[in-house]
Design an enzyme around this catalytic site. Sequence first.
Site, mmCIF file in Angstrom:
data_model
loop_
_atom_site.group_PDB
_atom_site.id
_atom_site.type_symbol
_atom_site.label_atom_id
_atom_site.label_comp_id
_atom_site.label_asym_id
_atom_site.label_seq_id
_atom_site.Cartn_x
_atom_site.Cartn_y
_atom_site.Cartn_z
ATOM 1 N N GLU A 1 -8.789 -7.003 4.784
ATOM 2 C CA GLU A 1 -8.013 -8.101 4.196
ATOM 3 C C GLU A 1 -7.370 -8.955 5.283
ATOM 4 O OE1 GLU A 1 -5.564 -5.856 1.489
ATOM 5 O OE2 GLU A 1 -7.390 -5.141 0.492
ATOM 6 N N TYR B 1 0.801 -1.224 0.000
ATOM 7 C CA TYR B 1 0.000 0.000 0.000
ATOM 8 C C TYR B 1 0.836 1.278 0.000
ATOM 9 C CZ TYR B 1 -4.446 -2.398 0.270
ATOM 10 O OH TYR B 1 -5.543 -3.168 -0.029
#
Length: 405
Positions: A139, A97
């Site tokens: 997630e 990310y």
Amino acid sequence: MLTPSSAAVVTSTLPAVRSHAEAVTGVFYSRMFAAHPELLNLFNRGNQATGKQRQALAAAVVGYAEHLTGGSTVAWTPIFERIAHKHASLGISPAQYPIVGRHLLAAVGEVLGDAVTPDVARAWDEVYWLFACELVAREARLYQHAGVDDPAAVWRTWRVADRVEETGDVVSLVLTPADGGPAGRFVPGQYVSVVAELGAGEGRQIRQYSLSGRPGADTWQITVKRVRAHAGAPAGVVSSFLHDEVAVGDELRVSPPFGDVSSVPGDDGPLVLVSAGIGVTPAMSALEHLAEHGPQRPVVLVHADRAGSTHALRRHLPRLSRSLPALRVDLWYEHSAGTEPVAVDRARVNAGRVDPDAIPLPSGAHVHLCGPLPFMNLVRSGLLRRGVPGERIAYEVFGPEMLRS
């Protein structure tokens, strides 16, 4: 929630970002892939070539910013769930990310230039990290539920035990765990990611395929349609690989099952399964499940295809009809001339495309849709018009369209 100062900046700059969003995402992908070519293995190159991935990311960035600033009523919880399941099926890790964030914000600065002041950069960085942190948390829960300790270890090796040519363009691959362990259960409607090692110079690609067999069986089954080149879009490299290169005895790396949409929504009561083309796969898994666990449940299967010869998994309908006495089958073939009759009681074959007003609709039914996005939009609109509550209509979306609510 955005801080008040960031919310004000994002609100004032949103029109400019919206008008340049696709340019921003185009620069973003170029920058990121140049710096991290290994990430190309995670992205569908066909969608990159057609611009669909760029358009989807632009819509997501703008849509989420509108959501944070109160300019949109779109519910983001189902969108987050959809994206998180897709990411988990690819083995996306929290460490990736920051890479995305760095190159996305750099692309905003490159496209918008001097308009990106330090305050503007900080505000949009906050938007991104709210988005990212929400996904990382979701997630993590999905990985924990799947028994995956490390996203890099999401893959398990499976052996192709059988392959069945369903139609000229569709093949079913029956998979068994190479380690000899149990296959594991899944919910009808869930999908797995499959890794295709394409050889020297081509790297690897990953695609998602719905599980089309019976949950709880000793094997899993995926049913793959060959994607042919069409209207400037390239042929599907992974579907071609699975059709042309994978034989019985070969091994494939496959993810655990993911996907937030069940094709057997509701605990009981009538169920209407509406599919088109290869979208029939989760419907067939639902019928296999109900034949074992809910044989008396009233079910309507509505399926649209070009012809009976292109209708994948059609061969299972006679058996399933015998196991499901309350099953009604309603088929729509655009080219019905010469189509062999379906050896199924309570079956009807219609000529042409599905008419949403003609779909049998038992009172209180739950509905599951799967097929091309225009097809699902047409059917869903028709069902809403006929009074089916939106919360009773479940639908699966693959590809970049999954970022839409």
